[in-house]
Design an enzyme around this catalytic site. Structure first.
Site, PDB file in Angstrom:
ATOM      1  N   LYS A 289     149.276  31.194 -48.719  1.00 46.90           N
ATOM      2  CA  LYS A 289     148.329  31.737 -47.755  1.00 46.90           C
ATOM      3  C   LYS A 289     147.559  30.578 -47.133  1.00 46.90           C
ATOM      4  O   LYS A 289     147.094  29.693 -47.849  1.00 46.90           O
ATOM      5  CB  LYS A 289     147.352  32.674 -48.479  1.00 46.90           C
ATOM      6  N   GLU A 380     145.944  53.178 -55.119  1.00 50.77           N
ATOM      7  CA  GLU A 380     144.811  54.108 -55.077  1.00 50.77           C
ATOM      8  C   GLU A 380     145.065  55.366 -55.899  1.00 50.77           C
ATOM      9  O   GLU A 380     144.158  55.853 -56.581  1.00 50.77           O
ATOM     10  CB  GLU A 380     144.491  54.479 -53.621  1.00 50.77           C
ATOM     11  N   ARG A 408     145.137  58.153 -49.691  1.00 55.17           N
ATOM     12  CA  ARG A 408     146.305  58.028 -50.562  1.00 55.17           C
ATOM     13  C   ARG A 408     146.193  58.899 -51.820  1.00 55.17           C
ATOM     14  O   ARG A 408     147.188  59.273 -52.410  1.00 55.17           O
ATOM     15  CB  ARG A 408     146.438  56.573 -51.046  1.00 55.17           C
TER      16      ARG A 408
HETATM   17  C1  LIG Z   1     146.643  51.380 -49.143  1.00 53.94           C
HETATM   18  C2  LIG Z   1     145.899  50.121 -48.846  1.00 53.94           C
HETATM   19  N1  LIG Z   1     144.971  49.672 -49.724  1.00 53.94           N
HETATM   20  C3  LIG Z   1     144.290  48.537 -49.458  1.00 53.94           C
HETATM   21  C4  LIG Z   1     144.531  47.819 -48.318  1.00 53.94           C
HETATM   22  C5  LIG Z   1     143.704  46.606 -47.985  1.00 53.94           C
HETATM   23  N2  LIG Z   1     144.549  45.398 -47.916  1.00 53.94           N
HETATM   24  C6  LIG Z   1     144.961  44.880 -46.754  1.00 53.94           C
HETATM   25  S1  LIG Z   1     145.915  43.535 -46.951  1.00 53.94           S
HETATM   26  C7  LIG Z   1     145.760  43.617 -48.619  1.00 53.94           C
HETATM   27  C8  LIG Z   1     146.418  42.590 -49.473  1.00 53.94           C
HETATM   28  C9  LIG Z   1     147.875  42.541 -49.245  1.00 53.94           C
HETATM   29  O1  LIG Z   1     148.416  41.550 -50.059  1.00 53.94           O
HETATM   30  P1  LIG Z   1     149.902  41.108 -49.831  1.00 53.94           P
HETATM   31  O2  LIG Z   1     150.763  42.284 -49.626  1.00 53.94           O
HETATM   32  O3  LIG Z   1     150.274  40.194 -50.937  1.00 53.94           O
HETATM   33  O4  LIG Z   1     149.871  40.346 -48.461  1.00 53.94           O
HETATM   34  P2  LIG Z   1     149.222  38.901 -48.136  1.00 53.94           P
HETATM   35  O5  LIG Z   1     147.948  39.177 -47.412  1.00 53.94           O
HETATM   36  O6  LIG Z   1     149.024  38.178 -49.412  1.00 53.94           O
HETATM   37  O7  LIG Z   1     150.223  38.263 -47.253  1.00 53.94           O
HETATM   38  C10 LIG Z   1     144.961  44.693 -49.006  1.00 53.94           C
HETATM   39  C11 LIG Z   1     144.603  45.016 -50.385  1.00 53.94           C
HETATM   40  C12 LIG Z   1     145.482  48.337 -47.425  1.00 53.94           C
HETATM   41  N3  LIG Z   1     145.749  47.742 -46.262  1.00 53.94           N
HETATM   42  N4  LIG Z   1     146.140  49.474 -47.715  1.00 53.94           N
END
Ligand SMILES: Cc1ncc(C[n+]2csc(CCOP(=O)(O)OP(=O)(O)O)c2C)c(N)n1
Length: 640
Positions: A289, A380, A408
């Site tokens: 990242k 969730e 969710r």
């Molecule tokens: C159902 C849901 N819960 C929480 C989120 C908030 N959220 C957005 S991005 C993220 C992290 C995603 O991590 P990853 O898939 O590893 O992607 P990265 O940002 O590390 O590339 C979260 C928790 C979301 N978008 N959707």
């Protein structure tokens, strides 16, 4: 001369098919520079996008996304994809009203095959597309790109489970593993992925075998047994390959590959194309990242989503603050601090987040009570039922989940919490219109989907002090309870000590009047008072009620003041179908109170992205719109 000469020359992504490795490496550099320059001016998701630059360029080389399909999970890491699919020039409008969306959107581009914003939907969607392709005798490739954080959701595994079973060809899941969710990623799956990356997976098994052999007494080790032990080690070497979990689920596993090495990713995608002819492939790509921008590499959490910043120094642009008027604390911080403080006195309080530790303010709680704070990953549904289990054994769980993400857990809230009348508290941050993140993130539906749940107490505070009181009320009412509060800062009111509980189902009369009754909820209580004060000057006297509870609704107070006024205005920052204003309409109907009713709520349509204040006005809920609507409503009333 442009800073991005090669990027400027890319009019269509298909041009990248013909690029040499050197050109692709150059293109990646320019896309990254463009990202830094552009997001530093507008703000937006940042560190995740810096991590997908090389992967995107390599994908463009191997596939044609006019034909092939790609689903980016969440979509917050797809800026490089947007840049290379004809939207570069619109980046100055990113996340602005009528501007470019911060996620992928089917109506925005023919290259956006599937929209998202919530996590963990990509595998299911891409598999659906691949299945539709097969049924229609087409031959293109379908790809899901999913992060390690998003992979923690059950839904991702539901997709893998079906894909492996169907043995779907020309279908690939790219696991973009950067070891981070928004906060550091959690859970045993991440441990498994890390072992693959470090080679620990094989080593662990070898150590176990060695240990087993050593524990056998030397004299009993016959030659035969020694041979068996040796054979076991060799077999493990063969089967204990990285990705065994995915292989067992029916995928051909490839990787891990360095996602910032264009040549390596190109090679891996080439091999994936071959293997995909046999069945589904999982390509494990390791990325960082913030790659290429030091401050973001050092602190990827801070740089996940940012406002404008100075690209040279990495200094975030701060909003001007008037020292005479300090900024009130955010609702999030008040929630986090209050729960932390209450948990000092009550060891039964435990807190749960679904991968939003900082976003929900539970980072404060975690520092003080680490053993009582649970980050369950992007899960969730599990968070809700896990909380139900904790409550069933006598604890007081608080599930802090953004309004939009609790969608969710609808069935879990109903089936696991409300039907069993378990005392779980749902703290729903980001209730109402959130702004730049747009339709997938507005917290507009919570009041409507929770109001039908038996046993549940449903509240919305008018200010940050009432938030504290509602949290206290929820914790000690021995029933399921939910409170929703908005994104942003409180009103700057004093926080009363000690915190007291509110009488359940009782609203608050804030102002008497005999023309209109303004029955407001949560964020619309303060504007209701302002409108009332303004109309008073025009000779229109308004009673104002702070409803506090959507459920149980204060039927006595509302019907009493309905009778004492000529017409009712019900106000909420939520969707009109089914929410608080619906509850008021039902009350009037049920009690046979024939009064004209104006419902100020978000109509049954999609609210797009943009500045929160602009959207509020557009939906008729900003201070100007509210005043005009209520004044006009009064004008049109039949003469008394
Ligand atoms: C159902 C849901 N819960 C929480 C989120 C908030 N959220 C957005 S991005 C993220 C992290 C995603 O991590 P990853 O898939 O590893 O992607 P990265 O940002 O590390 O590339 C979260 C928790 C979301 N978008 N959707």
């Amino acid at each position: 001369m442009s800073d991005y000469p090669l990027l400027d020359s890319v009019a269509a992504p298909q041009q990248v098919h013909h690029f040499s490795l050197v050109q692709m490496e150059q293109l990646a550099l320019e896309v990254r520079q463009f990202l830094i320059d552009s997001v530093s001016a507008t703000g937006g998701h940042f560190s995740s996008n810096l991590g997908t630059v090389e992967l995107t360029v390599a994908l463009m080389h191997h596939f044609d996304f006019l034909v092939d399909r790609i689903v980016w999970d969440v979509g917050h890491q797809a800026y490089p994809y947007k840049i290379l699919t004809g939207r570069k020039d619109r980046f100055p409008t990113l996340r602005r009203h009528h501007g470019l969306s911060g996620f992928l959107k089917r109506e925005e581009s023919i290259y956006d095959h599937f929209g998202a914003g919530h996590a963990s939907t990509s595998i299911s969607a891409a598999l659906g597309m691949a299945t539709a392709r097969d049924l229609q005798s087409k031959d293109h490739t379908c790809i899901a790109v999913i992060g390690d954080g998003s992979m923690t959701a059950g839904m991702a595994f539901e997709g893998l489970n079906q894909a492996g079973y169907l043995e779907t060809r020309k279908f690939m899941v790219i696991l973009n593993d950067n070891d981070m969710s928004i906060n550091p990623n959690v859970g045993s799956l991440q441990g498994y992925l890390n072992q693959m990356i470090s080679g620990q997976y094989y080593k662990r098994w070898r150590d176990r075998i060695e240990h087993a052999i050593k524990t056998i007494p030397v004299e009993s080790v016959s030659r035969r047994l020694a041979r068996v032990a040796k054979w076991s080690e060799e077999s493990f070497k063969r089967i204990a390959v990285p990705g065994l979990l995915f292989e067992d689920l029916g995928f051909s596993y490839l990787g891990p590959v360095n996602g910032h090495d264009v040549a390596a990713v190109l090679r891996a995608l080439g091999e994936a194309k071959e293997r995909m002819l046999e069945g589904p492939v999982l390509l494990h790509v390791q990325t960082k990242k913030g790659f290429g921008y030091d401050p973001a590499v050092k602190d990827p959490l801070k740089w996940h989503g940012v406002g404008a910043f100075d690209a040279e120094s990495g200094e975030m642009t701060k909003a001007a603050v008037d020292p005479a008027r300090p900024t009130p604390p955010s609702y999030t911080a008040v929630f986090g601090n209050t729960l932390t403080e209450l948990a000092r006195r009550d060891e039964k309080i435990v807190a749960i987040t679904a991968a939003m530790l900082d976003g929900t303010g539970l980072n404060i709680f975690q520092k003080a009570h680490p053993a009582r704070c649970f980050d369950v990953g992007i899960a969730e549904q599990h968070a809700v039922t896990f909380a139900a289990g904790l409550a069933a054994e006598g604890l007081r769980p608080v599930a802090a989940i953004y309004s939009t993400f609790l969608q969710r857990g609808f069935d879990q809230v109903l089936h696991d919490v409300c039907l069993q009348n378990l005392p779980v508290t749902f703290a729903m941050d980001r209730g109402g219109i959130v702004g730049a993140d747009g339709p997938t993130h507005h917290g507009l539906y919570d009041l409507a989907f929770l109001r039908c749940m038996p046993n549940l107490i449903l509240m919305a505070p008018k200010d940050e002090n009432e938030l504290r009181q509602m949290l206290f009320t929820a914790l000690y009412c021995n029933r399921p309870a939910a409170l929703r509060y908005p994104r942003g800062n409180g009103l700057g009111v004093a926080l009363q000590e000690p915190i007291s509980a509110l009488p359940i189902g009782k609203g608050e009369l804030l102002r008497e009047g005999d023309q209109l009754l303004l029955a407001a909820l949560g964020t619309l209580v303060a504007p209701a008072l302002q409108v009332a004060a303004r109309l008073e000057k025009e000779g229109i006297s308004c009673a104002v009620i702070n409803a506090r509870f959507v459920k149980p609704l204060d039927a006595d107070l509302l019907s009493h003041w309905t009778r004492r006024t000529r017409a009712v205005v019900a106000m909420e920052e939520g969707c009109a179908p089914g929410g608080f204003t619906s509850a008021v309409a039902e009350l009037l109907a049920d009690q046979g109170l024939e009064r004209p009713l104006l419902r100020c709520a978000v109509p049954d349509h999609i609210v797009h992205h943009g500045d929160q204040a602009i959207l509020m006005e557009e939906e008729g809920l900003g201070p100007i719109a509210l005043y005009e609507r209520i004044r006009d409503f009064h004008r049109k009333l039949p003469r008394a």
